[in-house]
Design a protein around this motif. Structure first.
Motif, short mmCIF file in Angstrom:
data_model
loop_
_atom_site.label_atom_id
_atom_site.label_comp_id
_atom_site.label_asym_id
_atom_site.label_seq_id
_atom_site.Cartn_x
_atom_site.Cartn_y
_atom_site.Cartn_z
N THR A 51 49.91 -9.14 34.90
CA THR A 51 50.15 -8.31 33.71
C THR A 51 51.29 -8.81 32.85
O THR A 51 52.34 -9.19 33.35
CB THR A 51 50.47 -6.86 34.15
N CYS A 52 51.07 -8.76 31.52
CA CYS A 52 52.07 -9.17 30.55
C CYS A 52 52.45 -8.02 29.65
O CYS A 52 51.63 -7.14 29.38
CB CYS A 52 51.49 -10.26 29.65
N PHE A 53 53.66 -8.07 29.15
CA PHE A 53 54.13 -7.05 28.22
C PHE A 53 54.77 -7.78 27.04
O PHE A 53 55.47 -8.77 27.24
CB PHE A 53 55.17 -6.18 28.93
N VAL A 54 54.50 -7.33 25.82
CA VAL A 54 55.12 -7.96 24.66
C VAL A 54 56.07 -6.96 23.99
O VAL A 54 55.65 -5.85 23.65
CB VAL A 54 54.05 -8.44 23.65
N ALA A 55 57.34 -7.36 23.86
CA ALA A 55 58.36 -6.48 23.27
C ALA A 55 58.84 -7.08 21.95
O ALA A 55 59.73 -7.94 21.94
CB ALA A 55 59.51 -6.31 24.26
N PRO A 56 58.28 -6.66 20.83
CA PRO A 56 58.69 -7.20 19.53
C PRO A 56 59.77 -6.34 18.89
O PRO A 56 59.72 -5.12 19.00
CB PRO A 56 57.39 -7.13 18.70
N ARG A 116 45.91 -9.71 31.18
CA ARG A 116 46.02 -8.29 30.81
C ARG A 116 47.38 -8.07 30.13
O ARG A 116 48.42 -8.42 30.69
CB ARG A 116 45.90 -7.44 32.06
N THR A 117 47.35 -7.54 28.93
CA THR A 117 48.58 -7.48 28.13
C THR A 117 48.73 -6.14 27.42
O THR A 117 47.75 -5.58 26.92
CB THR A 117 48.54 -8.58 27.05
N GLU A 118 49.95 -5.65 27.38
CA GLU A 118 50.26 -4.48 26.57
C GLU A 118 51.31 -4.89 25.55
O GLU A 118 52.31 -5.50 25.90
CB GLU A 118 50.78 -3.35 27.46
N VAL A 119 51.07 -4.55 24.28
CA VAL A 119 52.06 -4.82 23.24
C VAL A 119 52.75 -3.50 22.92
O VAL A 119 52.08 -2.49 22.69
CB VAL A 119 51.39 -5.38 21.96
N ASP A 120 54.07 -3.50 22.94
CA ASP A 120 54.80 -2.27 22.62
C ASP A 120 54.92 -2.15 21.10
O ASP A 120 55.68 -2.88 20.47
CB ASP A 120 56.18 -2.29 23.29
N SER A 121 54.15 -1.25 20.52
CA SER A 121 54.15 -1.14 19.06
C SER A 121 54.89 0.12 18.61
O SER A 121 54.75 0.55 17.47
CB SER A 121 52.71 -1.13 18.55
N ALA A 157 58.16 -1.89 30.36
CA ALA A 157 57.58 -3.07 31.03
C ALA A 157 57.76 -2.94 32.54
O ALA A 157 56.86 -3.24 33.32
CB ALA A 157 58.24 -4.34 30.53
N ASP A 158 58.93 -2.45 32.93
CA ASP A 158 59.21 -2.32 34.34
C ASP A 158 58.36 -1.23 34.98
O ASP A 158 57.83 -1.39 36.07
CB ASP A 158 60.70 -2.03 34.54
N SER A 159 58.21 -0.11 34.24
CA SER A 159 57.47 1.00 34.85
C SER A 159 55.99 0.66 34.99
O SER A 159 55.32 1.15 35.88
CB SER A 159 57.67 2.29 34.05
N MET A 160 55.48 -0.20 34.10
CA MET A 160 54.07 -0.58 34.32
C MET A 160 53.97 -1.80 35.23
O MET A 160 52.89 -2.33 35.47
CB MET A 160 53.34 -0.83 32.99
N ALA A 161 55.12 -2.22 35.79
CA ALA A 161 55.18 -3.32 36.76
C ALA A 161 54.61 -4.61 36.21
O ALA A 161 53.91 -5.35 36.91
CB ALA A 161 54.50 -2.94 38.07
N ALA A 162 54.90 -4.89 34.92
CA ALA A 162 54.46 -6.17 34.35
C ALA A 162 55.17 -7.31 35.04
O ALA A 162 56.31 -7.18 35.47
CB ALA A 162 54.75 -6.20 32.85
N ARG A 163 54.49 -8.44 35.16
CA ARG A 163 55.13 -9.62 35.74
C ARG A 163 55.95 -10.35 34.68
O ARG A 163 57.03 -10.87 34.96
CB ARG A 163 54.05 -10.54 36.34
N VAL A 181 59.61 -17.80 21.63
CA VAL A 181 59.65 -16.44 22.18
C VAL A 181 60.37 -16.51 23.53
O VAL A 181 60.33 -17.54 24.20
CB VAL A 181 58.21 -15.86 22.31
N GLN A 182 61.10 -15.43 23.88
CA GLN A 182 61.76 -15.40 25.19
C GLN A 182 60.77 -14.90 26.23
O GLN A 182 60.15 -13.84 26.04
CB GLN A 182 62.98 -14.45 25.18
N MET A 183 60.60 -15.66 27.31
CA MET A 183 59.67 -15.23 28.36
C MET A 183 60.46 -14.83 29.60
O MET A 183 61.10 -15.66 30.24
CB MET A 183 58.71 -16.38 28.70
N LYS A 184 60.41 -13.54 29.92
CA LYS A 184 61.11 -13.06 31.12
C LYS A 184 60.11 -12.93 32.26
O LYS A 184 59.08 -12.26 32.12
CB LYS A 184 61.67 -11.64 30.87
N ASP A 185 60.43 -13.59 33.39
CA ASP A 185 59.65 -13.39 34.61
C ASP A 185 60.32 -12.24 35.36
O ASP A 185 61.38 -12.40 35.94
CB ASP A 185 59.66 -14.69 35.44
N LEU A 186 59.70 -11.08 35.31
CA LEU A 186 60.36 -9.88 35.83
C LEU A 186 60.40 -9.84 37.36
O LEU A 186 61.17 -9.10 37.94
CB LEU A 186 59.66 -8.62 35.31
N ALA A 187 59.59 -10.68 37.99
CA ALA A 187 59.64 -10.74 39.45
C ALA A 187 60.73 -11.71 39.90
O ALA A 187 61.45 -11.46 40.86
CB ALA A 187 58.30 -11.15 40.01
#
Ligand code: AMP
Length: 425
Positions: free
Chosen positions: A325-330, A352-357, A369-375, A390-396
Protein backbone atom coordinates in the motif's frame (compact mmCIF):
# COMPACT_ATOMS: atom_id res chain seq x y z
CA UNK A 1 -18.68 -32.04 28.21
CA UNK A 2 -18.72 -29.16 25.79
CA UNK A 3 -18.46 -30.02 22.13
CA UNK A 4 -15.29 -28.88 20.42
CA UNK A 5 -14.42 -28.40 16.76
CA UNK A 6 -13.03 -31.39 14.86
CA UNK A 7 -9.30 -31.79 15.42
CA UNK A 8 -7.34 -29.99 12.72
CA UNK A 9 -10.35 -27.87 11.75
CA UNK A 10 -10.02 -24.44 13.23
CA UNK A 11 -12.30 -21.47 13.83
CA UNK A 12 -11.10 -18.16 12.46
CA UNK A 13 -12.38 -15.61 14.95
CA UNK A 14 -13.40 -12.06 13.98
CA UNK A 15 -10.16 -10.61 15.36
CA UNK A 16 -8.14 -12.85 13.04
CA UNK A 17 -10.32 -12.50 9.96
CA UNK A 18 -8.83 -9.12 9.05
CA UNK A 19 -5.50 -10.74 8.23
CA UNK A 20 -7.25 -13.26 5.98
CA UNK A 21 -9.10 -10.49 4.15
CA UNK A 22 -5.85 -8.65 3.49
CA UNK A 23 -4.12 -11.77 2.23
CA UNK A 24 -7.05 -12.75 0.04
CA UNK A 25 -7.40 -9.30 -1.46
CA UNK A 26 -3.66 -9.10 -2.16
CA UNK A 27 -3.91 -12.46 -3.95
CA UNK A 28 -7.03 -11.49 -5.92
CA UNK A 29 -5.69 -8.16 -7.07
CA UNK A 30 -2.37 -9.62 -8.24
CA UNK A 31 -4.05 -12.55 -10.01
CA UNK A 32 -6.40 -10.15 -11.78
CA UNK A 33 -3.50 -7.93 -12.76
CA UNK A 34 -2.09 -10.95 -14.60
CA UNK A 35 -5.41 -11.63 -16.34
CA UNK A 36 -6.78 -14.44 -14.14
CA UNK A 37 -10.51 -14.73 -13.39
CA UNK A 38 -12.12 -16.50 -10.47
CA UNK A 39 -13.73 -19.94 -10.70
CA UNK A 40 -15.80 -21.38 -7.84
CA UNK A 41 -16.41 -25.11 -7.77
CA UNK A 42 -18.21 -27.34 -5.23
CA UNK A 43 -16.47 -28.70 -2.14
CA UNK A 44 -17.92 -32.16 -2.71
CA UNK A 45 -17.03 -34.00 -5.92
CA UNK A 46 -17.44 -37.56 -7.10
CA UNK A 47 -14.62 -39.57 -5.53
CA UNK A 48 -13.78 -40.89 -8.98
CA UNK A 49 -12.61 -37.40 -10.03
CA UNK A 50 -9.77 -37.39 -7.51
CA UNK A 51 -8.90 -41.04 -8.15
CA UNK A 52 -8.56 -40.33 -11.86
CA UNK A 53 -6.75 -37.01 -11.67
CA UNK A 54 -4.60 -37.18 -8.54
CA UNK A 55 -4.01 -40.93 -8.89
CA UNK A 56 -4.92 -43.84 -6.63
CA UNK A 57 -1.33 -44.66 -5.68
CA UNK A 58 -0.86 -41.30 -3.95
CA UNK A 59 -0.97 -40.57 -0.26
CA UNK A 60 -3.72 -37.99 -0.68
CA UNK A 61 -6.14 -40.39 -2.40
CA UNK A 62 -5.04 -43.50 -0.55
CA UNK A 63 -5.25 -42.16 2.96
CA UNK A 64 -6.31 -38.57 3.26
CA UNK A 65 -9.68 -38.04 1.64
CA UNK A 66 -12.84 -37.42 3.64
CA UNK A 67 -15.17 -39.66 1.70
CA UNK A 68 -18.85 -40.33 2.26
CA UNK A 69 -21.27 -42.74 0.67
CA UNK A 70 -24.86 -41.82 -0.06
CA UNK A 71 -27.33 -43.88 -2.09
CA UNK A 72 -24.44 -46.09 -3.19
CA UNK A 73 -22.58 -43.13 -4.64
CA UNK A 74 -19.21 -42.06 -3.30
CA UNK A 75 -18.37 -38.40 -2.75
CA UNK A 76 -15.20 -36.79 -1.41
CA UNK A 77 -14.42 -33.39 0.03
CA UNK A 78 -11.89 -31.77 -2.25
CA UNK A 79 -8.30 -32.30 -1.01
CA UNK A 80 -7.03 -29.69 -3.52
CA UNK A 81 -8.43 -27.35 -6.15
CA UNK A 82 -6.90 -28.38 -9.46
CA UNK A 83 -9.07 -31.45 -10.10
CA UNK A 84 -12.37 -29.63 -9.59
CA UNK A 85 -11.33 -26.70 -11.77
CA UNK A 86 -10.20 -29.10 -14.53
CA UNK A 87 -13.49 -30.96 -14.29
CA UNK A 88 -15.39 -27.67 -14.68
CA UNK A 89 -13.18 -26.70 -17.61
CA UNK A 90 -14.07 -29.95 -19.39
CA UNK A 91 -17.73 -30.00 -18.36
CA UNK A 92 -18.39 -26.51 -19.74
CA UNK A 93 -16.40 -26.97 -22.95
CA UNK A 94 -14.38 -23.86 -22.11
CA UNK A 95 -11.66 -24.58 -24.68
CA UNK A 96 -14.19 -24.13 -27.51
CA UNK A 97 -14.80 -20.55 -26.36
CA UNK A 98 -11.26 -19.37 -25.70
CA UNK A 99 -7.83 -20.73 -26.59
CA UNK A 100 -6.23 -19.74 -23.30
CA UNK A 101 -7.97 -19.55 -19.92
CA UNK A 102 -6.47 -18.21 -16.72
CA UNK A 103 -8.44 -19.12 -13.63
CA UNK A 104 -7.92 -18.60 -9.94
CA UNK A 105 -9.71 -20.00 -6.93
CA UNK A 106 -9.72 -19.53 -3.19
CA UNK A 107 -11.18 -21.76 -0.55
CA UNK A 108 -11.02 -24.53 2.01
CA UNK A 109 -9.48 -27.93 1.21
CA UNK A 110 -9.78 -31.08 3.32
CA UNK A 111 -7.29 -33.82 4.10
CA UNK A 112 -7.37 -36.36 6.91
CA UNK A 113 -3.87 -35.58 8.15
CA UNK A 114 -2.36 -35.81 11.59
CA UNK A 115 -2.75 -32.17 12.67
CA UNK A 116 0.27 -30.10 13.71
CA UNK A 117 1.40 -26.51 13.28
CA UNK A 118 1.00 -25.61 9.61
CA UNK A 119 -0.74 -28.89 8.80
CA UNK A 120 -4.50 -29.04 9.25
CA UNK A 121 -7.47 -31.11 8.15
CA UNK A 122 -9.28 -28.07 6.87
CA UNK A 123 -6.84 -25.64 5.35
CA UNK A 124 -7.04 -22.90 2.77
CA UNK A 125 -5.53 -22.62 -0.65
CA UNK A 126 -5.45 -19.91 -3.27
CA UNK A 127 -4.66 -21.37 -6.65
CA UNK A 128 -3.87 -20.37 -10.20
CA UNK A 129 -4.50 -22.48 -13.30
CA UNK A 130 -3.56 -21.70 -16.91
CA UNK A 131 -5.13 -23.84 -19.66
CA UNK A 132 -4.10 -23.85 -23.31
CA UNK A 133 -0.49 -22.62 -23.11
CA UNK A 134 2.12 -25.35 -23.40
CA UNK A 135 4.89 -23.07 -22.16
CA UNK A 136 7.69 -22.80 -21.29
CA UNK A 137 7.50 -18.96 -21.32
CA UNK A 138 4.05 -19.20 -19.72
CA UNK A 139 5.50 -21.40 -16.97
CA UNK A 140 8.13 -18.77 -16.27
CA UNK A 141 5.50 -16.04 -16.12
CA UNK A 142 3.43 -18.05 -13.65
CA UNK A 143 6.49 -18.62 -11.46
CA UNK A 144 7.19 -14.90 -11.66
CA UNK A 145 3.64 -14.14 -10.49
CA UNK A 146 4.05 -16.55 -7.58
CA UNK A 147 7.34 -15.00 -6.48
CA UNK A 148 5.87 -11.50 -6.84
CA UNK A 149 3.01 -12.33 -4.48
CA UNK A 150 5.38 -13.53 -1.76
CA UNK A 151 7.47 -10.40 -2.21
CA UNK A 152 4.45 -8.14 -2.00
CA UNK A 153 3.45 -9.85 1.20
CA UNK A 154 6.86 -9.06 2.62
CA UNK A 155 8.04 -12.70 2.65
CA UNK A 156 11.30 -12.17 0.83
CA UNK A 157 12.98 -15.14 2.42
CA UNK A 158 11.68 -17.61 -0.19
CA UNK A 159 13.35 -20.19 -2.35
CA UNK A 160 11.93 -21.59 -5.60
CA UNK A 161 12.78 -25.26 -6.07
CA UNK A 162 12.49 -26.26 -9.72
CA UNK A 163 12.53 -29.54 -11.59
CA UNK A 164 11.21 -31.21 -14.71
CA UNK A 165 9.91 -34.77 -14.65
CA UNK A 166 9.18 -34.76 -18.38
CA UNK A 167 6.20 -36.31 -20.11
CA UNK A 168 5.06 -39.96 -20.16
CA UNK A 169 8.02 -41.07 -22.31
CA UNK A 170 10.60 -39.54 -19.99
CA UNK A 171 8.72 -40.95 -17.01
CA UNK A 172 8.75 -44.46 -18.49
CA UNK A 173 12.48 -44.21 -19.23
CA UNK A 174 13.28 -42.80 -15.83
CA UNK A 175 11.13 -45.39 -14.09
CA UNK A 176 13.43 -48.04 -15.58
CA UNK A 177 16.53 -46.14 -14.48
CA UNK A 178 15.12 -45.83 -10.96
CA UNK A 179 14.18 -49.50 -10.76
CA UNK A 180 17.65 -50.53 -11.91
CA UNK A 181 19.12 -48.38 -9.17
CA UNK A 182 16.66 -49.17 -6.37
CA UNK A 183 15.86 -52.86 -6.85
CA UNK A 184 19.34 -54.07 -5.85
CA UNK A 185 19.02 -51.80 -2.79
CA UNK A 186 15.44 -52.72 -1.89
CA UNK A 187 16.46 -54.21 1.45
CA UNK A 188 17.61 -50.73 2.52
CA UNK A 189 14.18 -49.22 1.76
CA UNK A 190 11.20 -48.81 4.07
CA UNK A 191 8.32 -51.28 3.68
CA UNK A 192 6.14 -48.61 2.17
CA UNK A 193 8.81 -47.76 -0.40
CA UNK A 194 9.14 -51.42 -1.32
CA UNK A 195 5.45 -51.44 -2.25
CA UNK A 196 6.00 -48.25 -4.23
CA UNK A 197 8.75 -49.97 -6.23
CA UNK A 198 6.00 -51.83 -8.06
CA UNK A 199 3.33 -49.19 -8.48
CA UNK A 200 4.97 -45.76 -8.28
CA UNK A 201 8.78 -45.79 -7.83
CA UNK A 202 9.05 -42.05 -8.51
CA UNK A 203 7.25 -41.40 -5.24
CA UNK A 204 10.09 -43.01 -3.30
CA UNK A 205 12.12 -39.86 -4.06
CA UNK A 206 9.54 -37.95 -2.02
CA UNK A 207 9.62 -40.26 1.00
CA UNK A 208 10.22 -38.73 4.42
CA UNK A 209 11.53 -42.02 5.87
CA UNK A 210 15.24 -41.67 6.79
CA UNK A 211 16.06 -45.09 5.28
CA UNK A 212 14.55 -44.07 1.94
CA UNK A 213 16.20 -40.65 2.07
CA UNK A 214 19.60 -42.25 2.50
CA UNK A 215 18.97 -44.77 -0.28
CA UNK A 216 17.77 -42.25 -2.85
CA UNK A 217 20.58 -39.79 -2.11
CA UNK A 218 22.63 -41.20 -4.99
CA UNK A 219 19.92 -41.86 -7.60
CA UNK A 220 20.58 -40.67 -11.17
CA UNK A 221 18.92 -37.31 -11.96
CA UNK A 222 15.72 -37.27 -14.01
CA UNK A 223 17.15 -34.23 -15.80
CA UNK A 224 19.75 -36.51 -17.41
CA UNK A 225 16.99 -38.68 -18.88
CA UNK A 226 14.65 -36.13 -20.48
CA UNK A 227 13.53 -36.79 -24.08
CA UNK A 228 14.79 -34.13 -26.55
CA UNK A 229 11.34 -32.39 -26.49
CA UNK A 230 11.21 -32.36 -22.70
CA UNK A 231 14.79 -31.08 -22.57
CA UNK A 232 13.93 -28.27 -24.97
CA UNK A 233 11.02 -27.26 -22.72
CA UNK A 234 13.24 -27.36 -19.65
CA UNK A 235 15.98 -25.27 -21.30
CA UNK A 236 13.37 -22.77 -22.55
CA UNK A 237 11.92 -22.45 -19.06
CA UNK A 238 15.33 -21.68 -17.59
CA UNK A 239 16.07 -19.10 -20.29
CA UNK A 240 12.73 -17.36 -19.66
CA UNK A 241 13.25 -17.35 -15.88
CA UNK A 242 16.73 -15.94 -16.34
CA UNK A 243 15.36 -13.24 -18.67
CA UNK A 244 12.83 -12.29 -15.98
CA UNK A 245 15.52 -12.32 -13.30
CA UNK A 246 13.69 -14.96 -11.23
CA UNK A 247 16.00 -16.96 -8.99
CA UNK A 248 15.49 -20.69 -8.55
CA UNK A 249 17.26 -23.79 -7.38
CA UNK A 250 17.36 -26.80 -9.69
CA UNK A 251 16.19 -29.72 -7.53
CA UNK A 252 16.15 -33.06 -9.39
CA UNK A 253 14.73 -34.89 -6.36
CA UNK A 254 11.54 -32.81 -6.41
CA UNK A 255 8.69 -35.05 -7.52
CA UNK A 256 5.60 -34.00 -5.51
CA UNK A 257 2.77 -36.05 -4.13
CA UNK A 258 0.19 -35.88 -6.87
CA UNK A 259 0.43 -38.08 -9.94
CA UNK A 260 -0.86 -35.72 -12.56
CA UNK A 261 2.24 -33.64 -13.11
CA UNK A 262 4.26 -33.53 -16.36
CA UNK A 263 7.41 -31.55 -17.14
CA UNK A 264 7.67 -28.43 -14.93
CA UNK A 265 7.43 -28.90 -11.18
CA UNK A 266 8.10 -26.22 -8.61
CA UNK A 267 7.74 -25.56 -4.95
CA UNK A 268 8.33 -22.50 -2.80
CA UNK A 269 9.87 -22.86 0.64
CA UNK A 270 10.70 -20.33 3.32
CA UNK A 271 12.19 -20.22 6.77
CA UNK A 272 10.27 -17.11 7.73
CA UNK A 273 8.14 -16.59 10.82
CA UNK A 274 6.68 -19.50 12.74
CA UNK A 275 6.64 -22.06 9.96
CA UNK A 276 8.90 -24.65 11.55
CA UNK A 277 9.00 -27.99 9.78
CA UNK A 278 6.05 -27.25 7.51
CA UNK A 279 8.05 -24.84 5.41
CA UNK A 280 6.51 -25.40 1.98
CA UNK A 281 4.49 -22.29 1.26
CA UNK A 282 3.06 -23.46 -2.03
CA UNK A 283 3.54 -25.87 -4.87
CA UNK A 284 2.63 -26.41 -8.46
CA UNK A 285 3.46 -27.75 -11.83
CA UNK A 286 2.39 -28.60 -15.32
CA UNK A 287 -0.28 -31.24 -16.02
CA UNK A 288 -0.55 -31.56 -19.78
CA UNK A 289 -2.54 -34.81 -19.84
CA UNK A 290 -5.12 -34.32 -17.11
CA UNK A 291 -7.76 -32.53 -19.19
CA UNK A 292 -7.74 -35.33 -21.77
CA UNK A 293 -7.74 -37.98 -19.04
CA UNK A 294 -10.88 -36.41 -17.59
CA UNK A 295 -12.57 -36.89 -20.97
CA UNK A 296 -11.80 -33.45 -22.36
CA UNK A 297 -9.75 -32.27 -25.33
CA UNK A 298 -5.96 -32.39 -25.35
CA UNK A 299 -5.25 -29.07 -23.64
CA UNK A 300 -1.97 -28.42 -21.80
CA UNK A 301 -2.17 -26.81 -18.37
CA UNK A 302 -0.11 -25.57 -15.45
CA UNK A 303 -1.07 -24.51 -11.96
CA UNK A 304 0.09 -23.45 -8.52
CA UNK A 305 -1.49 -23.53 -5.07
CA UNK A 306 -0.57 -21.18 -2.23
CA UNK A 307 -1.07 -22.56 1.27
CA UNK A 308 -2.75 -19.57 2.93
CA UNK A 309 -2.49 -20.83 6.52
CA UNK A 310 1.25 -21.15 6.10
CA UNK A 311 1.62 -17.74 4.47
CA UNK A 312 0.00 -16.22 7.55
CA UNK A 313 2.37 -18.17 9.81
CA UNK A 314 5.30 -16.85 7.75
CA UNK A 315 4.23 -13.23 8.06
CA UNK A 316 4.52 -10.74 10.83
CA UNK A 317 1.35 -8.90 11.84
CA UNK A 318 2.40 -5.44 10.70
CA UNK A 319 3.94 -6.59 7.45
CA UNK A 320 0.71 -8.04 6.21
CA UNK A 321 -1.13 -4.83 6.91
CA UNK A 322 1.57 -2.80 5.16
CA UNK A 323 1.84 -5.09 2.17
CA UNK A 324 1.49 -3.32 -1.10
CA UNK A 325 0.00 0.00 0.00
CA UNK A 326 1.05 3.54 -0.91
CA UNK A 327 -0.09 6.89 0.37
CA UNK A 328 0.42 10.23 -1.37
CA UNK A 329 0.64 13.37 0.81
CA UNK A 330 0.59 16.53 -1.35
CA UNK A 331 1.03 20.00 0.14
CA UNK A 332 -0.72 22.84 -1.67
CA UNK A 333 -2.88 22.80 -4.78
CA UNK A 334 -0.16 22.47 -7.47
CA UNK A 335 1.26 19.52 -5.53
CA UNK A 336 -2.20 18.03 -5.16
CA UNK A 337 -2.78 18.20 -8.92
CA UNK A 338 0.54 16.41 -9.55
CA UNK A 339 -0.19 14.07 -6.63
CA UNK A 340 -3.48 12.97 -8.20
CA UNK A 341 -1.60 12.04 -11.37
CA UNK A 342 1.02 10.21 -9.30
CA UNK A 343 -1.77 8.23 -7.64
CA UNK A 344 -3.07 7.23 -11.03
CA UNK A 345 0.41 6.18 -12.21
CA UNK A 346 0.95 4.06 -9.09
CA UNK A 347 -2.42 2.33 -9.51
CA UNK A 348 -1.68 1.73 -13.20
CA UNK A 349 1.49 0.03 -11.92
CA UNK A 350 -0.72 -2.25 -9.81
CA UNK A 351 0.05 -0.53 -6.52
CA UNK A 352 -2.85 0.12 -4.16
CA UNK A 353 -2.73 3.85 -3.47
CA UNK A 354 -4.62 6.49 -1.53
CA UNK A 355 -4.09 10.17 -2.31
CA UNK A 356 -4.85 12.54 0.54
CA UNK A 357 -6.89 15.28 -1.10
CA UNK A 358 -8.22 16.85 2.09
CA UNK A 359 -5.65 19.63 2.07
CA UNK A 360 -4.64 19.18 5.72
CA UNK A 361 -1.29 19.52 7.48
CA UNK A 362 1.60 17.15 6.78
CA UNK A 363 1.25 15.82 10.30
CA UNK A 364 -2.39 14.87 9.84
CA UNK A 365 -1.62 13.24 6.51
CA UNK A 366 1.19 11.15 8.01
CA UNK A 367 -1.11 10.12 10.81
CA UNK A 368 -3.61 8.93 8.21
CA UNK A 369 -0.88 7.04 6.29
CA UNK A 370 0.11 5.31 9.49
CA UNK A 371 -3.42 4.42 10.51
CA UNK A 372 -4.07 2.76 7.16
CA UNK A 373 -0.71 0.97 7.62
CA UNK A 374 0.70 2.15 4.29
CA UNK A 375 4.18 0.88 3.53
CA UNK A 376 5.17 3.97 1.53
CA UNK A 377 4.24 7.62 1.89
CA UNK A 378 5.11 10.02 -0.93
CA UNK A 379 5.43 13.61 0.29
CA UNK A 380 5.13 16.23 -2.41
CA UNK A 381 5.61 19.94 -1.66
CA UNK A 382 6.33 23.05 -3.69
CA UNK A 383 10.11 22.69 -3.65
CA UNK A 384 9.88 19.05 -4.76
CA UNK A 385 7.53 20.03 -7.58
CA UNK A 386 9.96 22.66 -8.83
CA UNK A 387 12.77 20.12 -8.96
CA UNK A 388 10.64 17.28 -10.41
CA UNK A 389 11.22 15.04 -7.38
CA UNK A 390 9.22 13.57 -4.52
CA UNK A 391 10.16 12.39 -1.00
CA UNK A 392 9.59 8.66 -0.58
CA UNK A 393 9.18 7.49 3.00
CA UNK A 394 9.43 3.77 3.71
CA UNK A 395 7.21 3.65 6.78
CA UNK A 396 8.32 0.15 7.74
CA UNK A 397 12.05 0.77 7.44
CA UNK A 398 11.80 4.39 8.72
CA UNK A 399 13.87 5.76 5.85
CA UNK A 400 13.33 8.64 3.47
CA UNK A 401 14.74 9.02 -0.04
CA UNK A 402 14.31 11.71 -2.65
CA UNK A 403 13.36 10.18 -6.01
CA UNK A 404 12.66 11.71 -9.44
CA UNK A 405 8.89 11.91 -9.97
CA UNK A 406 9.09 9.97 -13.20
CA UNK A 407 10.76 7.07 -11.37
CA UNK A 408 8.37 7.01 -8.42
CA UNK A 409 6.39 3.96 -9.58
CA UNK A 410 9.46 1.81 -10.24
CA UNK A 411 11.07 2.82 -6.97
CA UNK A 412 7.85 2.14 -5.04
CA UNK A 413 7.59 -1.31 -6.63
CA UNK A 414 11.17 -2.03 -5.52
CA UNK A 415 10.42 -1.02 -1.95
CA UNK A 416 7.21 -3.06 -1.86
CA UNK A 417 9.13 -6.09 -3.07
CA UNK A 418 11.77 -5.71 -0.36
CA UNK A 419 11.78 -6.88 3.20
CA UNK A 420 11.45 -4.02 5.66
CA UNK A 421 14.61 -3.40 7.71
CA UNK A 422 14.41 -4.68 11.21
CA UNK A 423 11.52 -7.03 10.47
CA UNK A 424 11.53 -10.22 12.43
CA UNK A 425 10.80 -12.62 9.56
P1 AMP B 1 -0.33 -29.58 -2.35
O1 AMP B 1 -1.76 -29.44 -2.84
O2 AMP B 1 -0.13 -30.79 -1.49
O3 AMP B 1 0.66 -29.43 -3.45
O4 AMP B 1 -0.11 -28.37 -1.35
C1 AMP B 1 0.07 -27.06 -1.77
C2 AMP B 1 0.29 -26.19 -0.56
O5 AMP B 1 -0.88 -26.21 0.26
C3 AMP B 1 1.37 -26.70 0.36
O6 AMP B 1 2.61 -26.22 -0.05
C4 AMP B 1 0.97 -26.11 1.69
O7 AMP B 1 1.39 -24.77 1.78
C5 AMP B 1 -0.52 -26.17 1.63
N1 AMP B 1 -1.02 -27.36 2.33
C6 AMP B 1 -1.12 -28.62 1.84
N2 AMP B 1 -1.63 -29.45 2.77
C7 AMP B 1 -1.86 -28.69 3.87
C8 AMP B 1 -2.39 -28.97 5.17
N3 AMP B 1 -2.83 -30.18 5.53
N4 AMP B 1 -2.48 -27.94 6.06
C9 AMP B 1 -2.06 -26.70 5.72
N5 AMP B 1 -1.57 -26.39 4.51
C10 AMP B 1 -1.47 -27.36 3.59
Amino acid sequence: MAIRSVKGMNDILPEEVGRWHLLESEFRSLAELYGFREIRTPILENTELFVRSIGDATEVVEKQMFTLERDRESFSMRPEGTAGAARAYVQHGVNAREPVSRWYYLGPMFRAERPQRGRYRQFYQAGLEVYGDAGPAGDAELIDLVVTLYKRLGISDVEVLLNSIGGPETRARYRQVLLEYLEPRSSELSEHARVRLNDNPLRILDSKDPRDKATVAGVPSVLDHLTPEDREHWDGLRRALDALGVEYKVTPGLVRGLDYYTRTLFEVTSNAGELGAQNTLGAGGRYDNMIAELGGPKVPAIGFAFGLDRILLAMGERELARAGTCFVAPMGEPALLRGLALGRELRAGGIRTEVDSRGGSLKSMLRRADSMAARICFVLGESELERGVVQMKDLAAHTQTEVPLDQAVTRAAEVLASKPEGSTT
